[in-house]
Design a protein around this motif. Structure first.
Motif, mmCIF file in Angstrom:
data_model
loop_
_atom_site.group_PDB
_atom_site.id
_atom_site.type_symbol
_atom_site.label_atom_id
_atom_site.label_comp_id
_atom_site.label_asym_id
_atom_site.label_seq_id
_atom_site.Cartn_x
_atom_site.Cartn_y
_atom_site.Cartn_z
ATOM 1 N N GLY B 324 -4.870 -7.899 -4.922
ATOM 2 C CA GLY B 324 -5.605 -7.109 -3.932
ATOM 3 C C GLY B 324 -4.750 -6.707 -2.749
ATOM 4 N N LYS B 325 -3.435 -6.541 -2.953
ATOM 5 C CA LYS B 325 -2.551 -6.291 -1.807
ATOM 6 C C LYS B 325 -2.499 -4.826 -1.373
ATOM 7 C CE LYS B 325 0.160 -10.273 -1.498
ATOM 8 N NZ LYS B 325 1.404 -10.811 -0.988
ATOM 9 N N ASN B 326 -2.798 -3.923 -2.296
ATOM 10 C CA ASN B 326 -2.565 -2.513 -1.967
ATOM 11 C C ASN B 326 -3.760 -1.859 -1.295
ATOM 12 O OD1 ASN B 326 -3.688 -2.978 -4.679
ATOM 13 N ND2 ASN B 326 -3.855 -0.749 -4.744
ATOM 14 N N ILE B 327 -3.440 -0.952 -0.380
ATOM 15 C CA ILE B 327 -4.440 0.006 0.082
ATOM 16 C C ILE B 327 -4.013 1.343 -0.497
ATOM 17 C CG2 ILE B 327 -5.268 1.286 2.092
ATOM 18 C CD1 ILE B 327 -5.455 -1.235 3.641
ATOM 19 N N GLY B 328 -4.934 2.029 -1.123
ATOM 20 C CA GLY B 328 -4.600 3.314 -1.735
ATOM 21 C C GLY B 328 -3.716 3.124 -2.947
ATOM 22 N N LYS B 329 -2.978 4.165 -3.265
ATOM 23 C CA LYS B 329 -2.178 4.199 -4.481
ATOM 24 C C LYS B 329 -0.944 3.305 -4.352
ATOM 25 C CE LYS B 329 -0.622 5.473 -8.371
ATOM 26 N NZ LYS B 329 -1.213 4.754 -9.515
ATOM 27 N N LEU B 330 -0.721 2.470 -5.326
ATOM 28 C CA LEU B 330 0.442 1.581 -5.336
ATOM 29 C C LEU B 330 1.534 2.164 -6.238
ATOM 30 C CD1 LEU B 330 1.775 -1.078 -4.507
ATOM 31 C CD2 LEU B 330 0.479 -2.232 -6.294
ATOM 32 N N LEU B 331 2.721 2.349 -5.623
ATOM 33 C CA LEU B 331 3.856 2.965 -6.315
ATOM 34 C C LEU B 331 5.101 2.136 -6.068
ATOM 35 C CD1 LEU B 331 3.346 6.572 -4.924
ATOM 36 C CD2 LEU B 331 2.960 5.879 -7.302
ATOM 37 N N VAL B 332 6.067 2.301 -6.938
ATOM 38 C CA VAL B 332 7.376 1.717 -6.673
ATOM 39 C C VAL B 332 8.402 2.850 -6.612
ATOM 40 C CG1 VAL B 332 9.133 0.076 -7.416
ATOM 41 C CG2 VAL B 332 6.712 -0.382 -7.908
ATOM 42 N N LYS B 333 9.141 2.874 -5.523
ATOM 43 C CA LYS B 333 10.208 3.863 -5.384
ATOM 44 C C LYS B 333 11.467 3.290 -6.011
ATOM 45 C CE LYS B 333 12.629 6.734 -2.075
ATOM 46 N NZ LYS B 333 12.732 7.152 -0.667
#
Lengths: 340, 340
Positions: B324-333
């Protein structure tokens, strides 16, 4: 001369299976018929699973029965006295006057039915609420396409047996689940179902379903809920549709109704479950009754009735629904017509 | 000069929460680019809850990942070499090439995106699969009417935060359920949700729902399943609609997912539950993207991204979804653009 009425009241709200404490028989004088009213003598009383839901004091789509009042339900009667110019002695009428021998009705409380078209009992069954329930649930929610597989639980009951036949009319493969070999024979031999599964004698309902539904399940018309429905849901095809009509297996359960959650299955199969009651479609009853009447006349649709006799047997007949005793529509015959 | 690729493979199928045994990092030579192919360097990798489902070997709407193969998923990359006349060096493309640093793609495996219109990451989020998931689930299944109450679980995630905003655009009252005070503030203060419920700190989610939804729940957009959904289902209005989008609370559960059966509630409320995946609507993606793009331009729709950095952090970022750590879209750069 004052007539004596007989009524069955809800004595107390049942926990689990209703019993003799649930019902109270009372006698009282029939009230006077006033201008614009009619006096009805009950001929047939309908007993239906949904009535169990009305015995508990819980919010639902229909008001709970009140304790110490007459149990309401669909009934057919004969007008034996009329002070209305809309009805005359000998007219046969249908209404919700329920479990009592006589009823004084206002003009708008009942509707006349024509005994010359079809047996009057059909208006409580195949041409009445149960037929319409089958029609709208199957076509509006289930939407079977030709060649698709339709599974029906409670298949030998009044609604289920109609669903299967009208699904066959639309060209579907039809599989019925029911609780006795007699019921399975009825489904396969008389109603032309493709397969039947006796859930009481199988030791693996999922395997039986796989065998009976080699192409999976496209429509599941659910009258029973509980473990049978859990099993059917393991066999769904993508875009399966499930009209949820009843959950009779759980109505008398005292423990909470616990089982596998459905969300993951619904996502994996893009499947739909939709609860409904026939009243949702009241503005289209005419359409449904026309089709059902036509199929009946053409011999494409048949029905069976299980008719118990005698006012005093109404509560026991009602309990027969949960004992799985009936094939087709379960009714109680209360009186003979006097003015036929 | 041969480039060295980095890939993350599915090492073994997880039971419960995935961990370091689930994933394997490997290095190998990038293959030669043949005529008609392009070489892509990955810029951003999308991590999404549905990928957990692909890690198990179970029938679903999408094939399971294969053990010892690269984990597939939405990614954005830059064309660094092209032997196709449809792409040139520096083009930004989107595809399903997943968790690897380089990928040699055929012309039809990826689609070019225009970096001048919107930030390229939006094509993995609000203008991509997650935005479209929100759009079709809410409007095709949920069908909110003006003034109705829409409840969303997983409301601060990429899909949920979009659902709430577009429900507000349609004039609904919107209540979000999420797992931290920071998320609730985001929903109420930035996205203008009417109410928010922190399910981790409440001791009575049903009471909170009653308070937040004084007129009951007309639409429940479900991303989480489990006990939160059990609670929302006690608050449904007649004819409620429930798009079932995800069940993240149960994806890592090792025990069977057991809870109250839904059939009686669905009947009482004539309510609908429908599972779906965005792929069901692929022939209407253009319609959805147009509306989402327009609302974004008009400032009616906003989005947030949580961007982790570094190829080596992809598995941990994926696990953040379940923490539950993300707010909105979770991406990796993964890389910077070279030819901008």
């Amino acid at each position: 001369m004052t007539l004596t009425n007989q009524q069955i009241l809800l004595a107390e709200r049942p926990k689990g299976m209703p019993d003799s404490n649930t019902f109270k028989f009372v006698k009282n004088d029939v009230e006077d018929v006033k201008e614009g009213q009619i006096l009805i003598k009950t001929l047939y009383v309908s007993v239906d699973p949904y009535m169990r839901g009305r015995m508990v004091n819980a919010e639902s789509y229909i008001e709970p029965f009140k304790v110490n009042e007459v149990i309401e339900g669909g009934s057919i009667g004969e007008v034996i006295e009329s002070k209305s110019d809309q009805f005359k002695q000998g007219d046969v009428v249908i209404g919700m006057f329920g479990w009592q021998l006589y009823y004084v009705a206002g003009e708008n409380e009942v509707r006349q039915i024509d005994p010359s078209i079809a047996p009057i009992t059909t208006h409580l069954g195949i041409l009445g609420m149960t037929g319409l329930t089958a029609y709208f649930g199957l076509f509006d929610i289930g939407k079977p396409k030709e060649g698709e597989t339709v599974v029906i639980s409670g298949a030998a009951g009044s609604v289920g047996s109609t669903v299967g036949q009208i699904a066959k009319i639309k060209g579907a493969r039809v599989v019925g689940i029911a609780g006795s070999d007699e019921k399975i024979s009825y489904l396969k031999d008389e109603l032309n179902f493709d397969e039947g599964i006796n859930y009481r004698t199988t030791d693996n309902i999922e395997a039986d379903l796989q065998w009976a539904c080699p192409y999976g399940v496209d429509v599941y018309f659910d009258n029973v809920g509980g473990e049978i429905s859990d099993a059917v849901m393991t066999q769904l095809n993508t875009y399966a549709r499930m009209p949820i009509c009843g959950a009779i297996s759980t109505y008398n359960q005292e423990e909470p109704d616990i089982g596998p959650r459905v969300q993951q299955t619904l996502i994996k199969k893009s499947a739909l479950m939709q609860g409904f009651t026939v009243g949702n479609y009241s503005d289209r009853f005419k359409e449904g009754a026309q089709y059902l009447g036509q199929w009946l006349q053409e011999g494409k649709l048949t029905y069976r009735e299980t008719i118990r006799e005698g006012f005093e047997n109404i509560p026991d007949a009602f309990l027969d629904l949960f004992r799985g005793k009936n094939i087709g529509k379960l009714l109680v015959k209360v009186s003979e017509r006097q003015y036929e």
